[in-house]
Scaffold this active site. Structure first.
Site, PDB file in Angstrom:
ATOM      1  CB  CYS A  26      -1.489  -0.008   1.448  1.00 36.82           C
ATOM      2  SG  CYS A  26      -2.525   0.741   0.567  1.00 36.82           S
TER       3      CYS A  26
ATOM      4  CG  HIS B 278      -3.097  -2.936   4.432  1.00 38.42           C
ATOM      5  ND1 HIS B 278      -2.247  -2.619   4.997  1.00 38.42           N
ATOM      6  CD2 HIS B 278      -3.777  -2.071   3.238  1.00 38.42           C
ATOM      7  CE1 HIS B 278      -2.115  -1.290   4.734  1.00 38.42           C
ATOM      8  NE2 HIS B 278      -2.986  -1.176   3.774  1.00 38.42           N
TER       9      HIS B 278
HETATM   10  N1  GLN Z   1      -2.512   7.279   2.273  1.00 36.46           N
HETATM   11  C1  GLN Z   1      -2.027   5.713   1.093  1.00 36.46           C
HETATM   12  C2  GLN Z   1      -3.367   6.053   0.285  1.00 36.46           C
HETATM   13  O1  GLN Z   1      -4.272   6.694   0.629  1.00 36.46           O
HETATM   14  C3  GLN Z   1      -2.024   4.688   1.197  1.00 36.46           C
HETATM   15  C4  GLN Z   1      -3.258   4.720   2.198  1.00 36.46           C
HETATM   16  C5  GLN Z   1      -2.304   2.736   3.423  1.00 36.46           C
HETATM   17  O2  GLN Z   1      -1.119   2.278   3.152  1.00 36.46           O
HETATM   18  N2  GLN Z   1      -3.545   2.249   3.835  1.00 36.46           N
HETATM   19  O3  GLN Z   1      -3.578   5.889  -0.939  1.00 36.46           O
END
Ligand code: GLN
Length: 238
Positions: free
Chosen positions: A95, A192
């Site tokens: 992510c 995740h």
């Molecule tokens: N900040 C990033 C986004 O919203 C990654 C989010 C995350 O790692 N869950 O795209």
């Protein structure tokens, strides 16, 4: 693997990048290595510490926009991860971590420079992608269906230097069609869950890349399989 035959796993910036059980990725990798008789050492490197360049597998996890931009700034200034990748180290990026290893990413209404380690770039989508994510993994990797949980605002475009990790069956991933990216030495994903608990075959792929061992013996994965079956069943993926 390092000369003294220790597999060195480096978790990069757990103080900034760690959401939705991402720590589990380090635990799963360590356990699956140890069960194969591999001597594993884990280093958790906080964002005020130097990133060692002699690791074998680097883990970068998820994070909200503000910690993600701070992580980018510090990793660029540090340079350790770049040196490690140039040496052939393996990277597993989830992510925010996945967006970070690309050329650029969008956060808080502007574009930021990424680490430019892999051929991908991320910008903002029209809506947040939140929920279960599943997809058919690239046949070249020969792995079972990818399953995970996603929560991100970014969308990712891949260049010719990487291939999509999976084709989306449920969820959004990169852009509603493809999910994640890979090239030898890199696995990037929006999943995740933690991803390596829900997809132990991905953990074994990372271990194979990092150790060069193609003969990792199968493990009793009954609990992983039950979790996978329950999650895939819940979203109607067979
Ligand atoms: N900040 C990033 C986004 O919203 C990654 C989010 C995350 O790692 N869950 O795209």
């Amino acid at each position: 693997m390092s000369s003294e035959s220790v597999l060195r796993i480096v978790w990069v910036y757990p103080d900034l990048l760690s959401t939705y059980g991402d720590r589990g990725n380090m635990l799963i990798l360590t356990r699956r290595g140890e069960l194969r008789g591999i001597d594993v050492r884990c280093d958790e490197v906080r964002s005020d510490q130097r990133v060692p360049d002699e690791g074998d597998i680097y883990l970068l996890a998820g994070g909200e926009d503000a910690p993600q931009t701070l992580a980018a700034e510090r990793l660029l200034a540090d340079g350790g991860l770049r040196r490690a990748v140039d040496r052939g180290a393996v990277v597993f990026a989830v992510c925010a971590g996945y967006q970070l290893v690309g050329e650029s990413f969008a956060a808080r209404d502007r574009e930021y420079a990424g680490l430019d380690l892999f051929d991908l770039r991320s910008d903002r989508g029209a809506s947040r992608a939140v929920g279960e994510l599943a997809g058919t993994v690239d046949a070249e990797l020969g792995l079972p269906t990818l399953t995970g949980f996603e929560n991100h605002g970014g969308r990712t475009r891949l260049g010719p230097g990487v291939r999509p990790l999976a084709t989306v069956a449920v969820g959004v991933g990169n852009d509603g069609h493809t999910e994640g990216a890979w090239t030898t030495g890199l696995l990037g994903t929006y999943a995740h869950g933690p991803a390596l608990s829900r997809n132990p075959a991905l953990a074994d792929l990372l271990l194979r890349w990092a150790t060069g061992r193609e003969d990792l013996e199968p493990l009793d994965d009954i609990w992983h399989e039950r979790l996978r079956a329950e999650r895939l069943n819940a979203i109607g993926v067979t």
